[in-house]
Design a protein around this motif. Structure first.
Motif, PDB file in Angstrom:
ATOM      1  N   ILE A 160      -6.567   4.158   0.151  1.00 15.07           N
ATOM      2  CA  ILE A 160      -5.712   4.842  -0.818  1.00 15.07           C
ATOM      3  C   ILE A 160      -6.530   5.846  -1.632  1.00 15.07           C
ATOM      4  O   ILE A 160      -6.088   6.970  -1.892  1.00 15.07           O
ATOM      5  CB  ILE A 160      -5.026   3.821  -1.748  1.00 15.07           C
ATOM      6  N   GLY A 161      -7.741   5.452  -2.010  1.00 21.22           N
ATOM      7  CA  GLY A 161      -8.615   6.351  -2.750  1.00 21.22           C
ATOM      8  C   GLY A 161      -8.981   7.583  -1.951  1.00 21.22           C
ATOM      9  O   GLY A 161      -9.090   8.684  -2.494  1.00 21.22           O
ATOM     10  N   ALA A 162      -9.122   7.404  -0.646  1.00 25.36           N
ATOM     11  CA  ALA A 162      -9.524   8.515   0.216  1.00 25.36           C
ATOM     12  C   ALA A 162      -8.404   9.542   0.379  1.00 25.36           C
ATOM     13  O   ALA A 162      -8.673  10.722   0.610  1.00 25.36           O
ATOM     14  CB  ALA A 162      -9.952   7.992   1.583  1.00 25.36           C
ATOM     15  N   ARG A 163      -7.147   9.103   0.292  1.00 28.14           N
ATOM     16  CA  ARG A 163      -6.045  10.050   0.473  1.00 28.14           C
ATOM     17  C   ARG A 163      -5.449  10.527  -0.848  1.00 28.14           C
ATOM     18  O   ARG A 163      -4.441  11.225  -0.868  1.00 28.14           O
ATOM     19  CB  ARG A 163      -4.952   9.431   1.345  1.00 28.14           C
ATOM     20  N   SER A 164      -6.084  10.169  -1.954  1.00 22.93           N
ATOM     21  CA  SER A 164      -5.636  10.592  -3.272  1.00 22.93           C
ATOM     22  C   SER A 164      -5.747  12.117  -3.389  1.00 22.93           C
ATOM     23  O   SER A 164      -6.642  12.725  -2.788  1.00 22.93           O
ATOM     24  CB  SER A 164      -6.508   9.898  -4.312  1.00 22.93           C
ATOM     25  N   PRO A 165      -4.855  12.813  -4.131  1.00 24.56           N
ATOM     26  CA  PRO A 165      -3.809  12.259  -4.987  1.00 24.56           C
ATOM     27  C   PRO A 165      -2.559  11.867  -4.188  1.00 24.56           C
ATOM     28  O   PRO A 165      -2.336  12.364  -3.081  1.00 24.56           O
ATOM     29  CB  PRO A 165      -3.503  13.419  -5.939  1.00 24.56           C
ATOM     30  N   VAL A 166      -1.753  11.011  -4.798  1.00 27.52           N
ATOM     31  CA  VAL A 166      -0.515  10.555  -4.176  1.00 27.52           C
ATOM     32  C   VAL A 166       0.665  11.047  -5.012  1.00 27.52           C
ATOM     33  O   VAL A 166       0.493  11.465  -6.159  1.00 27.52           O
ATOM     34  CB  VAL A 166      -0.476   9.019  -4.063  1.00 27.52           C
ATOM     35  N   SER A 167       1.854  10.976  -4.437  1.00 29.30           N
ATOM     36  CA  SER A 167       3.056  11.352  -5.171  1.00 29.30           C
ATOM     37  C   SER A 167       4.188  10.413  -4.786  1.00 29.30           C
ATOM     38  O   SER A 167       4.077   9.642  -3.822  1.00 29.30           O
ATOM     39  CB  SER A 167       3.443  12.800  -4.859  1.00 29.30           C
ATOM     40  N   ARG A 223      -7.743 -20.480   2.083  1.00 26.97           N
ATOM     41  CA  ARG A 223      -8.417 -19.844   3.218  1.00 26.97           C
ATOM     42  C   ARG A 223      -7.673 -18.579   3.639  1.00 26.97           C
ATOM     43  O   ARG A 223      -8.294 -17.561   3.966  1.00 26.97           O
ATOM     44  CB  ARG A 223      -8.504 -20.825   4.387  1.00 26.97           C
ATOM     45  N   ALA A 224      -6.348 -18.655   3.646  1.00 31.13           N
ATOM     46  CA  ALA A 224      -5.543 -17.482   3.997  1.00 31.13           C
ATOM     47  C   ALA A 224      -5.748 -16.371   2.968  1.00 31.13           C
ATOM     48  O   ALA A 224      -5.873 -15.191   3.322  1.00 31.13           O
ATOM     49  CB  ALA A 224      -4.067 -17.858   4.082  1.00 31.13           C
ATOM     50  N   LEU A 225      -5.801 -16.757   1.687  1.00 33.06           N
ATOM     51  CA  LEU A 225      -6.004 -15.766   0.631  1.00 33.06           C
ATOM     52  C   LEU A 225      -7.391 -15.136   0.740  1.00 33.06           C
ATOM     53  O   LEU A 225      -7.544 -13.917   0.582  1.00 33.06           O
ATOM     54  CB  LEU A 225      -5.819 -16.421  -0.735  1.00 33.06           C
ATOM     55  N   ALA A 226      -8.390 -15.946   1.031  1.00 35.66           N
ATOM     56  CA  ALA A 226      -9.750 -15.420   1.193  1.00 35.66           C
ATOM     57  C   ALA A 226      -9.823 -14.441   2.356  1.00 35.66           C
ATOM     58  O   ALA A 226     -10.510 -13.409   2.274  1.00 35.66           O
ATOM     59  CB  ALA A 226     -10.733 -16.569   1.412  1.00 35.66           C
ATOM     60  N   ALA A 227      -9.096 -14.733   3.434  1.00 35.85           N
ATOM     61  CA  ALA A 227      -9.091 -13.838   4.591  1.00 35.85           C
ATOM     62  C   ALA A 227      -8.412 -12.513   4.275  1.00 35.85           C
ATOM     63  O   ALA A 227      -8.628 -11.512   4.981  1.00 35.85           O
ATOM     64  CB  ALA A 227      -8.376 -14.516   5.765  1.00 35.85           C
ATOM     65  N   THR A 228      -7.618 -12.502   3.209  1.00 32.15           N
ATOM     66  CA  THR A 228      -6.883 -11.298   2.825  1.00 32.15           C
ATOM     67  C   THR A 228      -7.714 -10.360   1.957  1.00 32.15           C
ATOM     68  O   THR A 228      -7.408  -9.165   1.871  1.00 32.15           O
ATOM     69  CB  THR A 228      -5.603 -11.707   2.064  1.00 32.15           C
ATOM     70  N   LEU A 229      -8.754 -10.863   1.327  1.00 32.49           N
ATOM     71  CA  LEU A 229      -9.542 -10.035   0.412  1.00 32.49           C
ATOM     72  C   LEU A 229     -10.133  -8.797   1.084  1.00 32.49           C
ATOM     73  O   LEU A 229     -10.076  -7.700   0.510  1.00 32.49           O
ATOM     74  CB  LEU A 229     -10.641 -10.875  -0.246  1.00 32.49           C
ATOM     75  N   PRO A 230     -10.709  -8.904   2.303  1.00 33.80           N
ATOM     76  CA  PRO A 230     -11.191  -7.678   2.965  1.00 33.80           C
ATOM     77  C   PRO A 230     -10.072  -6.693   3.264  1.00 33.80           C
ATOM     78  O   PRO A 230     -10.298  -5.476   3.255  1.00 33.80           O
ATOM     79  CB  PRO A 230     -11.833  -8.205   4.260  1.00 33.80           C
ATOM     80  N   VAL A 231      -8.872  -7.200   3.524  1.00 29.11           N
ATOM     81  CA  VAL A 231      -7.723  -6.320   3.758  1.00 29.11           C
ATOM     82  C   VAL A 231      -7.434  -5.525   2.492  1.00 29.11           C
ATOM     83  O   VAL A 231      -7.229  -4.301   2.528  1.00 29.11           O
ATOM     84  CB  VAL A 231      -6.482  -7.134   4.184  1.00 29.11           C
ATOM     85  N   ILE A 232      -7.414  -6.210   1.356  1.00 28.54           N
ATOM     86  CA  ILE A 232      -7.160  -5.546   0.074  1.00 28.54           C
ATOM     87  C   ILE A 232      -8.219  -4.487  -0.198  1.00 28.54           C
ATOM     88  O   ILE A 232      -7.905  -3.349  -0.572  1.00 28.54           O
ATOM     89  CB  ILE A 232      -7.117  -6.579  -1.066  1.00 28.54           C
ATOM     90  N   ALA A 233      -9.481  -4.859   0.002  1.00 26.99           N
ATOM     91  CA  ALA A 233     -10.576  -3.914  -0.251  1.00 26.99           C
ATOM     92  C   ALA A 233     -10.438  -2.674   0.630  1.00 26.99           C
ATOM     93  O   ALA A 233     -10.626  -1.538   0.165  1.00 26.99           O
ATOM     94  CB  ALA A 233     -11.918  -4.599  -0.004  1.00 26.99           C
ATOM     95  N   GLY A 234     -10.116  -2.876   1.898  1.00 26.57           N
ATOM     96  CA  GLY A 234      -9.965  -1.752   2.811  1.00 26.57           C
ATOM     97  C   GLY A 234      -8.798  -0.852   2.442  1.00 26.57           C
ATOM     98  O   GLY A 234      -8.906   0.376   2.514  1.00 26.57           O
ATOM     99  N   ALA A 276       0.818  -1.219   0.000  1.00 32.35           N
ATOM    100  CA  ALA A 276       0.000   0.000   0.000  1.00 32.35           C
ATOM    101  C   ALA A 276       0.849   1.266   0.000  1.00 32.35           C
ATOM    102  O   ALA A 276       0.394   2.324  -0.453  1.00 32.35           O
ATOM    103  CB  ALA A 276      -0.930   0.003   1.214  1.00 32.35           C
ATOM    104  N   ARG A 277       2.092   1.164   0.492  1.00 34.83           N
ATOM    105  CA  ARG A 277       2.943   2.349   0.608  1.00 34.83           C
ATOM    106  C   ARG A 277       3.949   2.472  -0.519  1.00 34.83           C
ATOM    107  O   ARG A 277       4.629   3.497  -0.634  1.00 34.83           O
ATOM    108  CB  ARG A 277       3.680   2.315   1.949  1.00 34.83           C
ATOM    109  N   MET A 278       4.067   1.411  -1.320  1.00 36.38           N
ATOM    110  CA  MET A 278       5.043   1.428  -2.408  1.00 36.38           C
ATOM    111  C   MET A 278       4.383   1.059  -3.734  1.00 36.38           C
ATOM    112  O   MET A 278       4.180   1.916  -4.600  1.00 36.38           O
ATOM    113  CB  MET A 278       6.181   0.448  -2.103  1.00 36.38           C
TER     114      MET A 278
END
Length: 227
Positions: free
Chosen positions: A192-199, A176-187, A54-56
């Motif tokens: 990232i959209g909320a703090r746009s624009p980025v540089s 199962r681990a990958l499925a548990a990660t999907l909400p993390v990705i969505a969040g 998310a930061r890179m």
């Protein structure tokens, strides 16, 4: 529908993008004695996505997506990402993966891919994967949100696949681990959209255990993955 289908196409593990050769630190963690059962793997995925992707990667994808027709802009983003990626195995892995991704798109005939490959071959571009993804996914018809989703899912699924191939976790628990990660990705994408624009000034990474594991892994005599 075309945007959704293009996103699925670019997220498909069958796409020849070179990701099979990289574990993104999973093999290094195993060498350090980490037990990557389902819950621990899910935790590693969440940490990697939150504190590194998310930061890179996500920022590089967005910046390259916006600079698709600006070669000088892409060079600048690519150079800043090179400088911000401290572990050498991560830098070299990103460049190699980016070149494989770029080469496949050039052979497929994706608009702009051949021209970018000329720049990488001439060493005017490092060709880091997130930068190449942002530029070419714009050409493939993805929107910004879809590009972020494909990038995050690709990073997570590559690590999950590596864990299975190394025998660290079974295929079902890995999913199962990958499925548990999907909400993390969505969040993360929403954040990232909320703090746009980025540089490029926003580039940052804080995943010390993975960084150490990746750097130690580079000196291993026997290894299955490049990083």
């Amino acid at each position: 529908m075309l945007t959704l289908l293009a996103t699925l196409w670019q997220s498909d593990s069958a796409f020849p993008n070179g990701a099979f050769a990289f574990s993104n630190g999973i093999e290094g963690l195993a060498e350090l004695g980490e037990r990557l059962d389902r819950d621990r793997l899910a935790a590693v995925l969440a940490t990697t996505l939150t504190h590194r992707w998310a930061r890179m990667d996500a920022i590089a994808v967005l910046l390259a997506f916006a600079a698709v027709d600006d070669l000088a802009g892409l060079v600048g983003i690519d150079s800043r990402l090179e400088a911000a990626t401290l572990p050498a195995p991560q830098r070299s892995g990103s460049r190699r993966n980016g070149l494989a991704f770029l080469t496949s798109h050039a052979r497929i005939g994706t608009t702009g891919a051949s021209a970018l490959k000329v720049e990488v071959d001439a060493r005017r571009l490092h060709g880091h994967l997130p930068v190449m993804q942002g530029a070419l996914w714009h050409r493939c018809g993805l929107d910004e949100t879809s590009a972020l989703a494909a990038s995050a899912y690709g990073a997570a699924s590559t690590m999950v696949s590596a864990a299975v191939r190394l025998g660290l976790v079974g295929a079902v628990d890995a999913q199962r681990a990958l499925a548990a990660t999907l909400p993390v990705i969505a969040g993360l994408i929403e954040e990232i959209g909320a703090r746009s624009p980025v540089s490029a000034d926003d580039f940052a990474s804080m995943s010390p255990l993975l960084d150490i594991a990746t750097m130690r892994h580079a000196t291993s005599e026997v290894r299955l993955f490049s990083n």
